[in-house]
Scaffold this active site. Structure first.
Site, PDB file in Angstrom:
ATOM      1  N   HIS A  82       0.909  -1.165  -0.078  1.00 22.43           N
ATOM      2  CA  HIS A  82       0.062  -0.108   0.069  1.00 22.43           C
ATOM      3  C   HIS A  82       0.795   1.281   0.144  1.00 22.43           C
ATOM      4  O   HIS A  82       2.032   1.406   0.970  1.00 22.43           O
ATOM      5  CB  HIS A  82      -0.817   0.041   1.298  1.00 22.43           C
ATOM      6  N   ASP A 161     -14.978   3.600   8.404  1.00 18.14           N
ATOM      7  CA  ASP A 161     -14.044   4.706   7.978  1.00 18.14           C
ATOM      8  C   ASP A 161     -14.513   5.670   6.815  1.00 18.14           C
ATOM      9  O   ASP A 161     -14.071   6.613   6.719  1.00 18.14           O
ATOM     10  CB  ASP A 161     -12.923   3.893   7.073  1.00 18.14           C
ATOM     11  N   ARG A 168     -14.076  13.556   9.158  1.00 15.77           N
ATOM     12  CA  ARG A 168     -12.816  14.264   9.335  1.00 15.77           C
ATOM     13  C   ARG A 168     -12.437  15.502   8.191  1.00 15.77           C
ATOM     14  O   ARG A 168     -11.753  16.489   8.512  1.00 15.77           O
ATOM     15  CB  ARG A 168     -11.716  13.276   9.488  1.00 15.77           C
ATOM     16  N   SER A 183      -7.157   4.498   9.738  1.00 14.84           N
ATOM     17  CA  SER A 183      -8.056   4.503   8.677  1.00 14.84           C
ATOM     18  C   SER A 183      -7.532   3.496   7.511  1.00 14.84           C
ATOM     19  O   SER A 183      -8.070   2.748   6.892  1.00 14.84           O
ATOM     20  CB  SER A 183      -8.195   5.972   8.126  1.00 14.84           C
ATOM     21  N   LYS A 187      -8.415  -0.606   6.809  1.00 15.30           N
ATOM     22  CA  LYS A 187      -8.917  -1.019   5.233  1.00 15.30           C
ATOM     23  C   LYS A 187      -8.026  -2.167   4.705  1.00 15.30           C
ATOM     24  O   LYS A 187      -8.186  -3.208   3.953  1.00 15.30           O
ATOM     25  CB  LYS A 187      -8.954   0.058   4.316  1.00 15.30           C
TER      26      LYS A 187
END
Ligand code: URA
Ligand code: CA
Length: 437
Positions: A82, A161, A168, A183, A187
């Site tokens: 990621h 999320d 946010r 967050s 995921k």
């Protein structure tokens, strides 16, 4: 338990228990806790922070708010990668087939681009026919059969999320370390991989501008990953200038193909080999990341990597002939050179400015539902450390054939302002700042 008391507890800097965090998050997702109370809690977290234990509990509770994916039906250790997001970051397109060609299964869930950063799904969908729309069983089947698949967000992963991020975004609480870490990691962990390699980007084009913050986020995410029982490493990398030469969807597909052939830009190849080496090590395909790197280089040189990319394209209904014939990819005739106003050396190419310029051309989304144009983008001919002569091309702007001349002028101007020059020779930029294991 009263929401009011828990907001006050966090506001006063005390540690919330697992049960309290669970009460708050599930209450919010169920609609029992209103936005204004969750906003106050997010602001309290922003100012007071969270302990490692609290952040892990927050992540676990967020995962439990929705479905999770199981990849258990796929044999072997599944490693995911990621990136926290950058400009011209083409590494997933390179890594998915590259790592799979070395025998490690890759089941990748990817996102779309938003703002000045690009998204892997948009890039792949610039290949005619390519579909990223897959159910979980289809994803599992594709990885079992071909060793690799790249899908869009499938199922109802981490609804907490989606709600929290939207809140946010409008309450100035996005840049809170525990909230970002929770967050991202919720995921990633919900998506079912056994191990994770995280690329935390820092610099002008990244969401974290300072190196210190990036290392902080890297440490927090590694501690969450390991706390959740998944081997996790995070690499902190430079996003001061765009990665590679291409920024734009089809242009980055070309760049990925060149890199899978061993003819890509040096920085993109280097980062792909580094992250990929770690992916192979975590997947148990080699004992050291250095050894993994050598295996990947061999896969590039032998043609195994590019063959795997063709397989990936075919299995997701795309036209794999694009690999040998770039004219089958969308492209524009309207190509404008941005010429250097002076001689000297490139000191910097500000990534965010280039990203915004590419977005203005239509390569990225200003709003969630903006339409993108797969053909447009920017090719950087010169990067940090390069010598330039006056009038030489710094970059080439690929604009829609029907783009207004005013818009193209404005983009050229933007690209020019991204460049900073020096009279003295400049160093090429460092790519990898460090690793957190
Ligand atoms: N990316 C995410 O997915 N979440 C954040 O909070 C920040 C960046
Ligand atoms: Ca690139």
């Amino acid at each position: 338990m009263r929401t009011y008391d828990l907001i006050m507890k966090k506001r006063n800097g005390r540690e919330l228990t697992a049960m309290e965090i669970d009460y708050l998050i599930s209450g919010y997702v169920n609609g029992n806790i209103p936005d204004y109370q969750m906003s106050a809690l997010a602001m309290a977290i922003y100012f007071q922070g969270m302990t490692e234990q609290e952040t892990l509990n927050l992540t676990k509770t967020m995962i439990n708010s929705g479905e999770t994916i199981s990849l258990d039906a796929i044999p072997g250790i599944k490693v995911d990668k990621h990136s926290t997001g950058g400009v011209g970051d083409t590494t997933t397109l390179v890594l998915a087939p590259l790592v799979a060609s070395a025998g490690a299964p890759v089941a990748k869930l990817s996102g779309r681009g938003l703002g000045h950063t690009g998204g892997t799904l948009d890039k792949l969908e610039s290949i005619p026919g390519f579909s990223t729309d897959m159910t979980v069983p289809e994803l599992v089947d594709a990885v079992k059969n071909f060793g690799v698949a790249v899908a869009g967000q499938t199922g109802n992963l981490v609804p907490a999320d989606k709600m929290l991020y939207a809140l946010r975004d409008v309450t100035a609480t996005v840049d809170s370390m525990p909230l970002i870490a929770g967050s991202i990691m919720s995921k990633k962990l919900a998506a079912g991989a056994d191990a994770l390699v995280l690329d935390v980007k820092t610099g002008d084009g990244a969401f974290l501008k300072s190196r210190e913050e990036a290392f902080d986020l890297a440490r927090t995410m590694v501690s969450i990953g390991n706390g959740a029982g998944k081997k996790t490493v995070a690499v902190v990398t430079n996003m001061d200038q765009p990665l590679g030469k291409a920024i734009g969807n089809a242009l980055e597909v070309e760049e990925a193909i060149m890199t899978l052939r061993g003819k890509g830009p040096a920085d993109l190849q280097e980062l792909s080999l580094y992250l990929g080496g770690w992916m192979l090590a975590l997947a148990g395909k080699c004992s050291e990341p250095e050894e993994g790197r050598a295996v990947l280089l061999e896969a590039i040189n032998s043609g195994a990597a590019i063959k795997k990319f063709k397989e990936l394209i075919r299995s997701q209904h795309g036209n794999d002939a694009v690999v040998d014939d770039f004219s089958l990819l969308p492209h524009v005739e309207n190509q404008v050179k941005v010429k250097s106003p002076r001689a000297g050396y490139v000191q910097r190419v500000k990534a965010e400015t280039v990203g915004v310029a590419a977005m203005t051309l239509g390569a990225g989304r200003e709003m969630k539902d903006s339409k993108i144009d797969p053909a447009v983008g920017i090719i950087l001919e010169k990067k940090t450390g390069d010598r330039v002569r006056i009038g030489e091309a710094l970059a080439v702007v690929h604009a829609r054939d029907d783009a207004s001349p005013e818009m193209v002028d404005a983009v050229e101007e933007m690209v020019l302002t991204a460049y900073e020059f020096s009279n003295e020779p400049t160093e090429t930029a460092d790519l990898i700042f460090g690793i957190v294991e």
